[in-house]
Motif scaffolding. Structure first.
Motif, PDB file in Angstrom:
ATOM      1  N   THR A   1       0.828  -1.201   0.000  1.00 13.28           N
ATOM      2  CA  THR A   1       0.000   0.000   0.000  1.00 13.28           C
ATOM      3  C   THR A   1       0.866   1.257   0.000  1.00 13.28           C
ATOM      4  OG1 THR A   1      -1.819   1.144   1.112  1.00 13.28           O
ATOM      5  CG2 THR A   1      -0.178   0.118   2.509  1.00 13.28           C
ATOM      6  N   TYR A   2       0.256   2.452  -0.216  1.00 12.83           N
ATOM      7  CA  TYR A   2       0.926   3.763  -0.229  1.00 12.83           C
ATOM      8  C   TYR A   2       0.507   4.602   0.986  1.00 12.83           C
ATOM      9  CZ  TYR A   2       2.515   4.120  -5.177  1.00 12.83           C
ATOM     10  OH  TYR A   2       3.145   3.994  -6.376  1.00 12.83           O
ATOM     11  N   VAL A   3       1.258   5.697   1.282  1.00 14.07           N
ATOM     12  CA  VAL A   3       0.788   6.750   2.179  1.00 14.07           C
ATOM     13  C   VAL A   3       1.423   8.066   1.728  1.00 14.07           C
ATOM     14  CG1 VAL A   3       2.618   6.554   3.908  1.00 14.07           C
ATOM     15  CG2 VAL A   3       0.390   7.411   4.591  1.00 14.07           C
ATOM     16  N   GLY A   4       0.660   9.169   1.839  1.00 13.87           N
ATOM     17  CA  GLY A   4       1.206  10.466   1.446  1.00 13.87           C
ATOM     18  C   GLY A   4       0.120  11.491   1.256  1.00 13.87           C
ATOM     19  N   GLY A   5       0.531  12.675   0.836  1.00 11.65           N
ATOM     20  CA  GLY A   5      -0.395  13.758   0.572  1.00 11.65           C
ATOM     21  C   GLY A   5      -0.294  14.214  -0.867  1.00 11.65           C
ATOM     22  N   ALA A   6      -0.920  15.359  -1.173  1.00  7.14           N
ATOM     23  CA  ALA A   6      -0.980  15.851  -2.539  1.00  7.14           C
ATOM     24  C   ALA A   6       0.346  16.415  -3.021  1.00  7.14           C
ATOM     25  CB  ALA A   6      -2.062  16.924  -2.651  1.00  7.14           C
ATOM     26  N   GLY A   7       1.227  16.793  -2.089  1.00  9.35           N
ATOM     27  CA  GLY A   7       2.529  17.323  -2.464  1.00  9.35           C
ATOM     28  C   GLY A   7       3.577  16.243  -2.501  1.00  9.35           C
ATOM     29  N   PRO A   8       4.828  16.614  -2.819  1.00  3.92           N
ATOM     30  CA  PRO A   8       5.910  15.625  -2.812  1.00  3.92           C
ATOM     31  C   PRO A   8       6.270  15.225  -1.385  1.00  3.92           C
ATOM     32  CG  PRO A   8       6.790  17.807  -3.244  1.00  3.92           C
ATOM     33  CD  PRO A   8       5.291  17.958  -3.233  1.00  3.92           C
ATOM     34  N   ASP A   9       6.385  13.937  -1.145  1.00  2.21           N
ATOM     35  CA  ASP A   9       6.732  13.407   0.175  1.00  2.21           C
ATOM     36  C   ASP A   9       7.992  12.565   0.048  1.00  2.21           C
ATOM     37  OD1 ASP A   9       4.249  14.419   1.307  1.00  2.21           O
ATOM     38  OD2 ASP A   9       3.288  12.809   0.190  1.00  2.21           O
ATOM     39  N   LEU A  10       8.868  12.731   1.007  1.00  2.00           N
ATOM     40  CA  LEU A  10      10.194  12.141   0.950  1.00  2.00           C
ATOM     41  C   LEU A  10      10.451  11.337   2.215  1.00  2.00           C
ATOM     42  CD1 LEU A  10      13.046  12.279  -0.560  1.00  2.00           C
ATOM     43  CD2 LEU A  10      13.531  14.201   0.967  1.00  2.00           C
ATOM     44  N   ALA A  11      10.882  10.090   2.083  1.00  2.00           N
ATOM     45  CA  ALA A  11      11.264   9.267   3.234  1.00  2.00           C
ATOM     46  C   ALA A  11      12.770   9.095   3.240  1.00  2.00           C
ATOM     47  CB  ALA A  11      10.588   7.904   3.163  1.00  2.00           C
ATOM     48  N   LEU A  12      13.413   9.337   4.389  1.00  2.00           N
ATOM     49  CA  LEU A  12      14.864   9.277   4.457  1.00  2.00           C
ATOM     50  C   LEU A  12      15.400   8.290   5.499  1.00  2.00           C
ATOM     51  CD1 LEU A  12      15.809  13.027   3.962  1.00  2.00           C
ATOM     52  CD2 LEU A  12      16.069  11.149   2.345  1.00  2.00           C
ATOM     53  N   ASP A  13      14.582   7.856   6.452  1.00  2.00           N
ATOM     54  CA  ASP A  13      15.062   6.851   7.399  1.00  2.00           C
ATOM     55  C   ASP A  13      13.890   6.045   7.924  1.00  2.00           C
ATOM     56  OD1 ASP A  13      16.960   5.383   8.694  1.00  2.00           O
ATOM     57  OD2 ASP A  13      17.457   6.884  10.198  1.00  2.00           O
ATOM     58  N   VAL A  14      14.190   4.843   8.392  1.00  2.00           N
ATOM     59  CA  VAL A  14      13.170   3.913   8.850  1.00  2.00           C
ATOM     60  C   VAL A  14      13.726   3.115  10.016  1.00  2.00           C
ATOM     61  CG1 VAL A  14      13.883   2.088   7.247  1.00  2.00           C
ATOM     62  CG2 VAL A  14      11.537   2.108   8.104  1.00  2.00           C
ATOM     63  N   ALA A  15      12.843   2.734  10.946  1.00  2.00           N
ATOM     64  CA  ALA A  15      13.210   1.885  12.076  1.00  2.00           C
ATOM     65  C   ALA A  15      11.977   1.107  12.489  1.00  2.00           C
ATOM     66  CB  ALA A  15      13.732   2.727  13.245  1.00  2.00           C
ATOM     67  N   SER A  16      12.159   0.082  13.318  1.00  2.00           N
ATOM     68  CA  SER A  16      11.024  -0.651  13.873  1.00  2.00           C
ATOM     69  C   SER A  16      11.343  -0.999  15.313  1.00  2.00           C
ATOM     70  CB  SER A  16      10.716  -1.913  13.061  1.00  2.00           C
ATOM     71  OG  SER A  16      11.808  -2.801  13.076  1.00  2.00           O
ATOM     72  N   ASP A  17      10.286  -1.214  16.112  1.00  2.00           N
ATOM     73  CA  ASP A  17      10.489  -1.587  17.509  1.00  2.00           C
ATOM     74  C   ASP A  17      10.255  -3.076  17.693  1.00  2.00           C
ATOM     75  OD1 ASP A  17       7.727  -1.997  17.696  1.00  2.00           O
ATOM     76  OD2 ASP A  17       7.341  -0.051  18.593  1.00  2.00           O
ATOM     77  N   GLY A  18      10.356  -3.535  18.941  1.00  2.00           N
ATOM     78  CA  GLY A  18      10.227  -4.952  19.227  1.00  2.00           C
ATOM     79  C   GLY A  18       8.837  -5.513  19.026  1.00  2.00           C
ATOM     80  N   PHE A  19       7.840  -4.631  18.843  1.00  2.00           N
ATOM     81  CA  PHE A  19       6.473  -5.071  18.584  1.00  2.00           C
ATOM     82  C   PHE A  19       6.151  -5.067  17.093  1.00  2.00           C
ATOM     83  CE2 PHE A  19       6.538  -3.270  22.850  1.00  2.00           C
ATOM     84  CZ  PHE A  19       6.014  -4.329  23.584  1.00  2.00           C
ATOM     85  N   GLY A  20       7.147  -4.736  16.268  1.00  2.00           N
ATOM     86  CA  GLY A  20       6.938  -4.744  14.826  1.00  2.00           C
ATOM     87  C   GLY A  20       6.396  -3.453  14.262  1.00  2.00           C
ATOM     88  N   ARG A  21       6.155  -2.443  15.101  1.00  2.00           N
ATOM     89  CA  ARG A  21       5.674  -1.163  14.586  1.00  2.00           C
ATOM     90  C   ARG A  21       6.763  -0.494  13.756  1.00  2.00           C
ATOM     91  NH1 ARG A  21       3.153  -0.150  20.462  1.00  2.00           N
ATOM     92  NH2 ARG A  21       5.382  -0.274  20.914  1.00  2.00           N
ATOM     93  N   ILE A  22       6.363   0.223  12.716  1.00  2.00           N
ATOM     94  CA  ILE A  22       7.289   0.801  11.744  1.00  2.00           C
ATOM     95  C   ILE A  22       7.296   2.315  11.914  1.00  2.00           C
ATOM     96  CG2 ILE A  22       7.803   1.051   9.282  1.00  2.00           C
ATOM     97  CD1 ILE A  22       6.050  -1.542   8.908  1.00  2.00           C
ATOM     98  N   TYR A  23       8.492   2.908  11.937  1.00  2.00           N
ATOM     99  CA  TYR A  23       8.660   4.349  12.109  1.00  2.00           C
ATOM    100  C   TYR A  23       9.424   4.901  10.912  1.00  2.00           C
ATOM    101  CZ  TYR A  23       7.560   3.141  16.961  1.00  2.00           C
ATOM    102  OH  TYR A  23       6.959   2.650  18.095  1.00  2.00           O
ATOM    103  N   VAL A  24       8.953   6.028  10.387  1.00  2.00           N
ATOM    104  CA  VAL A  24       9.588   6.634   9.218  1.00  2.00           C
ATOM    105  C   VAL A  24       9.706   8.129   9.449  1.00  2.00           C
ATOM    106  CG1 VAL A  24       9.471   6.968   6.721  1.00  2.00           C
ATOM    107  CG2 VAL A  24       8.509   4.899   7.730  1.00  2.00           C
ATOM    108  N   THR A  25      10.803   8.717   8.986  1.00  2.00           N
ATOM    109  CA  THR A  25      10.939  10.169   8.987  1.00  2.00           C
ATOM    110  C   THR A  25      11.359  10.635   7.608  1.00  2.00           C
ATOM    111  OG1 THR A  25      11.833  12.069  10.197  1.00  2.00           O
ATOM    112  CG2 THR A  25      13.369  10.304   9.660  1.00  2.00           C
ATOM    113  N   GLY A  26      11.064  11.906   7.320  1.00  2.00           N
ATOM    114  CA  GLY A  26      11.398  12.483   6.026  1.00  2.00           C
ATOM    115  C   GLY A  26      10.856  13.899   5.941  1.00  2.00           C
ATOM    116  N   ALA A  27      10.302  14.254   4.794  1.00  2.00           N
ATOM    117  CA  ALA A  27       9.724  15.579   4.591  1.00  2.00           C
ATOM    118  C   ALA A  27       8.405  15.445   3.846  1.00  2.00           C
ATOM    119  CB  ALA A  27      10.675  16.477   3.814  1.00  2.00           C
ATOM    120  N   ALA A  28       7.391  16.162   4.313  1.00  2.00           N
ATOM    121  CA  ALA A  28       6.067  16.182   3.686  1.00  2.00           C
ATOM    122  C   ALA A  28       5.870  17.521   2.983  1.00  2.00           C
ATOM    123  CB  ALA A  28       4.981  15.969   4.728  1.00  2.00           C
ATOM    124  N   GLY A  29       5.202  17.478   1.814  1.00  2.00           N
ATOM    125  CA  GLY A  29       5.045  18.685   1.016  1.00  2.00           C
ATOM    126  C   GLY A  29       3.652  19.220   0.927  1.00  2.00           C
ATOM    127  N   ALA A  30       2.683  18.637   1.642  1.00  2.00           N
ATOM    128  CA  ALA A  30       1.306  19.126   1.563  1.00  2.00           C
ATOM    129  C   ALA A  30       0.604  18.898   2.892  1.00  2.00           C
ATOM    130  CB  ALA A  30       0.540  18.420   0.440  1.00  2.00           C
TER     131      ALA A  30
END
Length: 794
Positions: free
Chosen positions: A215-244
């Motif tokens: 699947t996808y996630v984002g907004g109407a503007g350009p979105d950029l992902a630059l790093d990713v991590a996960s915890d011991g419960f399998g949850r996913i964390y992402v950081t970057g820049a959102a444009g909208a």
């Protein structure tokens, strides 16, 4: 957001000797997903998607199946043991990496196997069997549909699965494979059938489906992902820049207002189908999140990047609350719900400063690396370089765990431009820095593998003392062209692993490398240096005839490597089980799994659509066995029915997440004793098989005494209790694996299944037994055994 998760097994295919459902011939498991191979096909038990969801049993069975034989192939050394109903045991089950069902239909064998952690069933068709004669029923599905002729969508009460046909071929007379076009057919009677186009009459053929979803996630503007991590419960964390402003945020978070480009941190459910929380982080200028880390329990999140916002949301007591003239680096710590900014600070001078990587020490201090052209970047006394050397310099800075002190900070560079792109911290708090340099006078060490710059731009790797006062080694890495080092991690035994891009025909590779020579003008590369920086242990290129570059690198405890990046090659070395076997556009994301010795690749795939797409970062979590890739893509990347978003929300790229399961833990487990028995009762255990099941034995205990076997992660500090006894378990996560009664000799033995959500593949757990002995134990209620700590493997 794109997610592809396997339902493959981390524990291989385990023979059923009575420990599982009577229809099962072999069982498989990955995390909470359980399944079994039957003579008719596959049964899966899918967990609910969330607290309000429901589980689902899914049965894929071949119509008219009458299997004549079930064969295990590639047996794993050792046996698995099980305990059922207290003391009833099942001993000696074989484990295999492949299982073959012979003559499921006349002329059809089915081979069950795993690749990159995904469960595959290769259908082996005899020359006389037509593909149209094969039909599958899918019991437990609420709907079947086709996204395209090669992609089957299976909708269930527990979520959506996707099957693709990444490969099909027929066998030439000389044994070579000729590719065929395979497609799904839905006849309308609730079954799934198959078709092969271009098959030569009288030739055997193979069809190779794989299960996953996206699947996808984002907004109407350009979105950029630059790093990713996960915890011991399998949850996913992402950081970057959102444009909208319509980038998805949640209520009550630190910042839900977008002004210009904003940094973001988003936390996704383990299945990737829902947002747990999401926050912006920025002000009136442009802000970018470039690096993040997360605590094992998900209670704290660290993020760093660059900001042009004078009103960046910092607490009043910030170490440095004032931004410089241009862009500054920032570091912040968020609560695990994204609702509180625990602490934050700018880090920079009067010029341009950006933080590009972040890591934490064992004690919780935060170290960041990046690039600066500020003449007054806050360097501290006693470090190796207290002033700029010229152009842009790399930098390293260490902040206290509370964010209230700059412990040390140093420039690192030469007379020309230098950039710090990646860092890693050893267990002894020594720091490794990698990046790109145009300087010929970069500090190096006398025993450096490459003491001088070879081209106009080389990579570099350096190792610093714990106070950054001295470099322990520094080396260039490159050929006569241009190189960039973009990723760094530490391998087994302290070796230094780096990856990036090379434009040199003479970039140094080693004998037996996966790709020793140039594949195109620009290739990705992975290299392993010795802990002293004096020896190039292993090195390979990764790419095709177009431009290729690696942006992210991670390693498993076994030494297996995962790399991600971007490729414009039409012949990138994908594997037959690839999620996407061909390039969808100019640049596509790619993910590849490399052997630890860099001599081969067990999995590689494109991921993208007709536009330019690229992957920025990859993370591996040893508890979940999950490989998670962050990137960005325009429309056209594969998604599944029921996805969070089936396409990009705007005309520009959206954030993507690709999540793959891991395979069998390939390293041997290790066990060591902790402390001594407090009394006479002693605990021993056999070597765990595949990090999943283990035989525990208690001896020298009082006869006919009750007891309990307990487990948890190892405690940070042993806990003294009464009578001089010591508890080696973490009370906060203590669980009881089994209750027991010793025999007349004071002994007890059983093969206990370790819960599927316990750590695997390099993680650790501790075990200790308690025996109730009111008569004579050193404790008021009895005695405790020694403890045993296990580092899991396979």
């Amino acid at each position: 957001m794109v997610r592809s998760t396997s339902v493959g097994a981390l524990s291989g295919f385990v023979e059923n000797l009575g420990q599982a459902h009577p229809d099962a011939r072999y069982t498989v498991r990955q995390g909470p997903v359980q399944g079994w191979i039957t003579e008719r096909g596959l049964a899966l038990v899918l967990p609910p998607e969330g607290p309000s969801g429901s589980a689902c049993a899914l049965h894929l069975e071949f119509v008219g199946a009458a299997t004549h034989a079930v064969e295990a192939q590639e047996l794993v050394p050792g046996r698995a043991h099980f305990m059922r109903g207290g003391r009833e045991t099942v001993l000696g089950a074989q484990t295999a990496t492949k299982v073959v069902l012979r003559d499921v239909l006349p002329g059809l064998d089915v081979l069950w196997t795993q690749s990159a952690g995904e469960l595959e069933y290769d259908m082996l068709l005899a020359p006389e069997l037509a593909a149209s004669s094969i039909a599958l029923t899918v019991d437990g599905a609420t709907a079947l549909s086709l996204m395209d002729p090669r992609t089957l969508i299976v909708t269930t009460a527990a979520g959506t699965l996707r099957q693709t046909l990444p490969a099909a071929w027929e066998l030439e007379p000389d044994g070579t494979r000729r590719p065929l076009e395979a497609r799904f057919v839905l006849p309308g009677d609730g079954t799934v059938s198959f078709a092969l186009d271009g098959r030569t009459p009288g030739r055997a053929a193979v069809i190779d489906p794989v299960l996953h979803y996206a699947t996808y996630v984002g907004g109407a503007g350009p979105d950029l992902a630059l790093d990713v991590a996960s915890d011991g419960f399998g949850r996913i964390y992402v950081t970057g820049a959102a444009g909208a402003a319509d980038f998805p945020t949640t209520a009550g978070v630190v910042d839900d207002l977008l002004v210009n480009d904003e940094a973001f941190v988003i936390c996704l459910a383990p299945d990737g189908a829902s947002v747990i929380w999401s926050t912006f982080l920025g002000g009136i200028g442009d802000d970018v999140g470039r690096a993040l880390d997360v605590s094992e329990d998900g209670s704290l999140v660290w993020v760093a990047g660059s900001s042009r916002s004078s009103d960046f949301p910092l607490p009043a007591a910030a170490l440095d609350p004032t931004k410089g003239d241009f862009d500054d680096g920032f570091v912040a710590r968020l609560s695990g719900e994204g609702t509180v900014l625990d602490w934050g600070t700018f880090l920079g001078g009067a010029g341009h400063d950006r933080i590009e990587d972040l890591a934490r020490t064992v004690s919780g201090d935060v170290i960041v690396a990046g690039t600066t052209d500020s003449p007054n970047f806050p360097a501290t006394a006693g470090v190796g370089q207290t002033s700029p050397q010229g152009g842009e310099d790399a930098f390293l800075s260490k902040l206290s765990a509370a964010g209230d002190a700059l412990i040390w900070s140093t420039y690192f560079g030469g007379a020309l431009d230098d950039g710090g792109h990646a860092l890693a911290v050893a267990a002894n708090d020594q720091v490794f820095l990698a990046g790109t340099t145009s300087s010929s006078d970069l500090p190096t060490s006398g025993t450096a593998f490459q003491p001088t710059r070879a081209g106009s731009e080389d990579g570099f790797v350096a190792r610093f003392t714990t106070t950054a006062s001295t470099i322990l080694f520094g080396t260039y890495l490159g050929g006569s062209g241009e190189e960039q080092v973009r990723a760094l991690t530490l391998g087994v035994g302290g070796e230094v692993l780096v990856a990036g891009r090379t434009g040199s025909f003479d970039f140094p590779t080693t004998a037996g490398a996966f790709q020793a020579g140039p594949q195109g003008d620009d290739d990705g590369f992975v290299a392993a240096l010795s802990a002293t920086g004096s020896t190039l242990l292993r090195s390979t290129r990764v790419g095709g005839s177009g431009a290729d570059e690696i942006h992210g690198l991670t390693t498993e405890p076994s030494g297996v490597l995962h790399v991600v990046g971007a490729t414009a090659s039409s012949n990138f070395p994908v594997t037959p089980s690839a999620l996407q076997p061909s390039n969808g556009g100019a640049f596509d994301q790619f993910v590849a799994t490399l052997a630890g010795d860099l001599t081969g690749s067990s999995y590689a795939s494109y991921f993208g659509g007709p536009g330019d797409d690229w992957a920025s970062a990859v993370a591996y979590h040893p508890f979940t066995g999950r490989v998670t890739v962050a990137g960005q893509a325009l429309d056209g990347a594969p998604t599944s029915d029921g996805a969070l978003a089936g396409s990009a929300a705007g005309a520009s790229a959206d954030v993507t997440i690709l999540s793959l399961g891991s395979g069998v833990c390939p390293t041997a487990p290790q066990a060591m004793l902790l402390g001594a028995p407090c009394g006479t009762a002693t605990l021993e255990l056999s070597t765990p098989q595949l990090g999943t099941y283990v035989e525990f034995s208690v001896s020298a205990a009082p006869p006919l005494s009750l007891g309990s076997l307990n487990s948890s992660p190892p405690a940070l500090f042993p806990l003294p209790i009464e009578g001089g006894c010591v508890l080696w378990l973490d009370l906060g996560s203590l669980s009881t694996l089994a209750y027991f009664l010793t025999d007349e000799n004071g002994a007890w033995t059983a093969s206990v299944p370790l819960a599927h959500d316990l750590p695997i593949c390099g993680a650790q757990a501790a075990y200790q037994a308690v025996v109730i002995d009111i008569a004579g134990g050193p404790l008021s209620f009895g005695q405790v055994t020694n403890a045993v700590q296990v580092t899991f493997g396979g």
